[in-house]
Design a protein around this motif. Structure first.
Motif, PDB file in Angstrom:
ATOM      1  N   GLY A  60       0.803  -1.204   0.000  1.00 14.16           N
ATOM      2  CA  GLY A  60       0.000   0.000   0.000  1.00 14.16           C
ATOM      3  C   GLY A  60       0.840   1.258   0.000  1.00 14.16           C
ATOM      4  N   THR A  61       0.152   2.365  -0.153  1.00 11.98           N
ATOM      5  CA  THR A  61       0.772   3.683  -0.147  1.00 11.98           C
ATOM      6  C   THR A  61      -0.107   4.633   0.647  1.00 11.98           C
ATOM      7  OG1 THR A  61       1.636   3.284  -2.377  1.00 11.98           O
ATOM      8  CG2 THR A  61       1.608   5.566  -1.618  1.00 11.98           C
ATOM      9  N   VAL A  62       0.523   5.481   1.441  1.00  9.76           N
ATOM     10  CA  VAL A  62      -0.167   6.524   2.186  1.00  9.76           C
ATOM     11  C   VAL A  62       0.439   7.858   1.784  1.00  9.76           C
ATOM     12  CG1 VAL A  62      -0.597   7.499   4.465  1.00  9.76           C
ATOM     13  CG2 VAL A  62      -0.655   5.040   4.154  1.00  9.76           C
ATOM     14  N   ILE A  63      -0.424   8.824   1.442  1.00 11.74           N
ATOM     15  CA  ILE A  63       0.026  10.174   1.078  1.00 11.74           C
ATOM     16  C   ILE A  63      -0.828  11.182   1.838  1.00 11.74           C
ATOM     17  CG2 ILE A  63       0.321  11.873  -0.767  1.00 11.74           C
ATOM     18  CD1 ILE A  63       0.474   9.475  -2.728  1.00 11.74           C
ATOM     19  N   ILE A  64      -0.176  12.062   2.605  1.00  5.81           N
ATOM     20  CA  ILE A  64      -0.911  13.115   3.308  1.00  5.81           C
ATOM     21  C   ILE A  64      -1.281  14.186   2.286  1.00  5.81           C
ATOM     22  CG2 ILE A  64      -0.784  14.934   5.049  1.00  5.81           C
ATOM     23  CD1 ILE A  64       0.983  13.110   6.723  1.00  5.81           C
ATOM     24  N   THR A  65      -2.573  14.481   2.185  1.00  8.83           N
ATOM     25  CA  THR A  65      -3.055  15.463   1.208  1.00  8.83           C
ATOM     26  C   THR A  65      -3.310  16.825   1.824  1.00  8.83           C
ATOM     27  OG1 THR A  65      -5.324  14.712   1.551  1.00  8.83           O
ATOM     28  CG2 THR A  65      -4.093  13.715  -0.288  1.00  8.83           C
ATOM     29  N   GLU A  66      -3.553  16.858   3.129  1.00 11.11           N
ATOM     30  CA  GLU A  66      -3.801  18.128   3.813  1.00 11.11           C
ATOM     31  C   GLU A  66      -3.423  17.940   5.278  1.00 11.11           C
ATOM     32  OE1 GLU A  66      -7.557  21.048   4.883  1.00 11.11           O
ATOM     33  OE2 GLU A  66      -7.761  19.641   3.226  1.00 11.11           O
ATOM     34  N   SER A  67      -2.834  18.978   5.860  1.00 11.57           N
ATOM     35  CA  SER A  67      -2.408  18.886   7.244  1.00 11.57           C
ATOM     36  C   SER A  67      -2.449  20.264   7.889  1.00 11.57           C
ATOM     37  CB  SER A  67      -0.985  18.319   7.301  1.00 11.57           C
ATOM     38  OG  SER A  67      -0.551  18.233   8.624  1.00 11.57           O
ATOM     39  N   SER A  68      -3.119  20.340   9.030  1.00 12.63           N
ATOM     40  CA  SER A  68      -3.243  21.603   9.741  1.00 12.63           C
ATOM     41  C   SER A  68      -3.459  21.313  11.228  1.00 12.63           C
ATOM     42  CB  SER A  68      -4.428  22.395   9.187  1.00 12.63           C
ATOM     43  OG  SER A  68      -4.843  23.386  10.079  1.00 12.63           O
ATOM     44  N   PRO A  69      -2.707  21.977  12.120  1.00 14.94           N
ATOM     45  CA  PRO A  69      -2.909  21.747  13.553  1.00 14.94           C
ATOM     46  C   PRO A  69      -4.322  22.124  14.017  1.00 14.94           C
ATOM     47  CG  PRO A  69      -0.918  23.034  13.170  1.00 14.94           C
ATOM     48  CD  PRO A  69      -1.613  22.897  11.856  1.00 14.94           C
ATOM     49  N   ALA A  70      -4.975  23.009  13.293  1.00 13.41           N
ATOM     50  CA  ALA A  70      -6.323  23.435  13.678  1.00 13.41           C
ATOM     51  C   ALA A  70      -7.403  22.439  13.235  1.00 13.41           C
ATOM     52  CB  ALA A  70      -6.627  24.806  13.088  1.00 13.41           C
ATOM     53  N   LYS A  71      -7.137  21.672  12.168  1.00 12.39           N
ATOM     54  CA  LYS A  71      -8.147  20.745  11.627  1.00 12.39           C
ATOM     55  C   LYS A  71      -7.760  19.285  11.805  1.00 12.39           C
ATOM     56  CE  LYS A  71     -10.086  23.564   7.922  1.00 12.39           C
ATOM     57  NZ  LYS A  71     -10.277  23.618   6.472  1.00 12.39           N
ATOM     58  N   GLY A  72      -6.531  18.957  11.477  1.00 10.85           N
ATOM     59  CA  GLY A  72      -6.081  17.580  11.541  1.00 10.85           C
ATOM     60  C   GLY A  72      -5.313  17.182  10.304  1.00 10.85           C
ATOM     61  N   VAL A  73      -5.328  15.887  10.011  1.00 10.84           N
ATOM     62  CA  VAL A  73      -4.553  15.329   8.905  1.00 10.84           C
ATOM     63  C   VAL A  73      -5.497  14.535   8.004  1.00 10.84           C
ATOM     64  CG1 VAL A  73      -2.706  13.716   8.303  1.00 10.84           C
ATOM     65  CG2 VAL A  73      -2.437  15.222  10.274  1.00 10.84           C
ATOM     66  N   TYR A  74      -5.388  14.785   6.700  1.00 11.09           N
ATOM     67  CA  TYR A  74      -6.194  14.094   5.691  1.00 11.09           C
ATOM     68  C   TYR A  74      -5.225  13.378   4.755  1.00 11.09           C
ATOM     69  CZ  TYR A  74      -9.761  17.177   7.513  1.00 11.09           C
ATOM     70  OH  TYR A  74     -10.625  17.825   8.355  1.00 11.09           O
ATOM     71  N   TYR A  75      -5.584  12.159   4.370  1.00 10.00           N
ATOM     72  CA  TYR A  75      -4.647  11.374   3.571  1.00 10.00           C
ATOM     73  C   TYR A  75      -5.388  10.447   2.609  1.00 10.00           C
ATOM     74  CZ  TYR A  75      -5.694   7.671   6.970  1.00 10.00           C
ATOM     75  OH  TYR A  75      -6.331   6.758   7.759  1.00 10.00           O
ATOM     76  N   ASN A  76      -4.640   9.961   1.624  1.00  3.84           N
ATOM     77  CA  ASN A  76      -5.129   8.945   0.693  1.00  3.84           C
ATOM     78  C   ASN A  76      -4.411   7.648   1.010  1.00  3.84           C
ATOM     79  OD1 ASN A  76      -6.792  10.725  -0.680  1.00  3.84           O
ATOM     80  ND2 ASN A  76      -5.236  11.219  -2.200  1.00  3.84           N
ATOM     81  N   LEU A  77      -5.146   6.548   0.949  1.00  2.97           N
ATOM     82  CA  LEU A  77      -4.593   5.230   1.233  1.00  2.97           C
ATOM     83  C   LEU A  77      -4.944   4.298   0.091  1.00  2.97           C
ATOM     84  CD1 LEU A  77      -3.415   3.011   3.130  1.00  2.97           C
ATOM     85  CD2 LEU A  77      -5.684   2.850   4.153  1.00  2.97           C
ATOM     86  N   ASP A  78      -3.916   3.755  -0.533  1.00  2.57           N
ATOM     87  CA  ASP A  78      -4.105   2.721  -1.551  1.00  2.57           C
ATOM     88  C   ASP A  78      -3.625   1.417  -0.941  1.00  2.57           C
ATOM     89  OD1 ASP A  78      -5.155   4.192  -3.700  1.00  2.57           O
ATOM     90  OD2 ASP A  78      -3.165   4.954  -4.196  1.00  2.57           O
ATOM     91  N   PHE A  79      -4.497   0.426  -0.934  1.00  2.49           N
ATOM     92  CA  PHE A  79      -4.237  -0.859  -0.304  1.00  2.49           C
ATOM     93  C   PHE A  79      -4.451  -1.921  -1.366  1.00  2.49           C
ATOM     94  CE2 PHE A  79      -4.172  -2.894   3.932  1.00  2.49           C
ATOM     95  CZ  PHE A  79      -4.487  -4.195   3.603  1.00  2.49           C
ATOM     96  N   SER A  80      -3.498  -2.844  -1.520  1.00  4.71           N
ATOM     97  CA  SER A  80      -3.599  -3.852  -2.579  1.00  4.71           C
ATOM     98  C   SER A  80      -4.917  -4.616  -2.499  1.00  4.71           C
ATOM     99  CB  SER A  80      -2.413  -4.821  -2.497  1.00  4.71           C
ATOM    100  OG  SER A  80      -2.374  -5.458  -1.249  1.00  4.71           O
ATOM    101  N   ARG A  81      -5.466  -4.881  -3.646  1.00  5.87           N
ATOM    102  CA  ARG A  81      -6.719  -5.621  -3.812  1.00  5.87           C
ATOM    103  C   ARG A  81      -7.922  -4.930  -3.167  1.00  5.87           C
ATOM    104  NH1 ARG A  81      -3.214  -9.644  -2.087  1.00  5.87           N
ATOM    105  NH2 ARG A  81      -4.438  -9.921  -0.199  1.00  5.87           N
ATOM    106  N   MET A  82      -7.822  -3.656  -2.901  1.00  9.22           N
ATOM    107  CA  MET A  82      -8.929  -2.899  -2.305  1.00  9.22           C
ATOM    108  C   MET A  82      -9.147  -1.627  -3.119  1.00  9.22           C
ATOM    109  SD  MET A  82      -9.944  -4.563   0.391  1.00  9.22           S
ATOM    110  CE  MET A  82     -10.888  -3.349   1.240  1.00  9.22           C
ATOM    111  N   LYS A  83     -10.296  -1.029  -2.939  1.00 17.90           N
ATOM    112  CA  LYS A  83     -10.562   0.269  -3.553  1.00 17.90           C
ATOM    113  C   LYS A  83      -9.744   1.329  -2.812  1.00 17.90           C
ATOM    114  CE  LYS A  83     -14.087  -0.741  -6.371  1.00 17.90           C
ATOM    115  NZ  LYS A  83     -14.178  -0.385  -7.745  1.00 17.90           N
ATOM    116  N   PRO A  84      -9.310   2.381  -3.504  1.00 16.42           N
ATOM    117  CA  PRO A  84      -8.594   3.466  -2.810  1.00 16.42           C
ATOM    118  C   PRO A  84      -9.496   4.097  -1.739  1.00 16.42           C
ATOM    119  CG  PRO A  84      -8.413   3.703  -5.188  1.00 16.42           C
ATOM    120  CD  PRO A  84      -9.409   2.611  -4.934  1.00 16.42           C
TER     121      PRO A  84
END
Length: 180
Positions: free
Chosen positions: A95-119
């Motif tokens: 799999g792969t994890v990529i942080i797409t947005e990060s802010s101490p006021a909101k939090g952390v948003y990311y994309n996760l690609d996992f083999s044999r699964m939908k993104p």
């Protein structure tokens, strides 16, 4: 011959009914867990924003799942990423994890690609707790399932399959952040 025709016609009707019924199912699955961590928001944010700390608490980055983790040059904030591979139930996974947005006021948003699964898209939303002494955190995973019936059926099982892992991860994160 008549039996074979009846069997074939039954299979076509059954398959068509399953597909039509699946159109009524939601086309995305959302799994959420939340809690309160008795630690300052800065401490919690430091853990979720730095991918190199994820193996300590994130169930999908744990050594028993991700035997090999390769971090990108950037390990914190927007654009940080890592890839992983390993064996799970005697099958290779990656799999792969990529942080797409990060802010101490909101939090952390990311994309996760996992083999044999939908993104998937994931989020750690953080804010001060109601009493102002800790951090309220919500971990959410969303998967767009598409139109195929077997993916939509899996969407119904998403909470049962993924929810306990989110709870375990949040418990480990809480324990890690609350250590003095």
């Amino acid at each position: 011959m008549r039996f074979i025709k009846l069997l074939l016609l039954s299979a076509i009707v059954f398959g068509t009914m399953i597909f039509l019924i699946s159109l009524l199912f939601p086309s995305r699955a959302i799994v959420e867990r939340s809690g309160v961590i008795d630690a300052p928001i800065e401490k919690v944010y430091a853990q979720i924003n730095n991918l190199s700390t994820w193996p300590e608490w994130n169930p999908w980055a744990a050594p028993d799942v991700a035997q090999k983790i390769t971090f990108a040059d950037k390990k914190e904030g927007k654009g940080a990423s890592y890839t992983w591979s390993g064996m799970q139930r005697e099958k290779p996974v990656s799999g792969t994890v990529i942080i797409t947005e990060s802010s101490p006021a909101k939090g952390v948003y990311y994309n996760l690609d996992f083999s044999r699964m939908k993104p998937m898209t994931g989020a750690f939303e953080i804010k001060p707790s109601a009493d102002g002494k800790g951090t309220a955190i919500q971990w959410r995973l969303e998967t767009k399932l598409g139109m195929l019936p077997w993916w939509k059926l899996r969407g119904f099982l998403a909470d049962k399959l993924t929810g306990p892992q989110l709870e375990t991860g949040l418990t480990k994160l809480r324990n890690l952040c609350e250590q003095k």
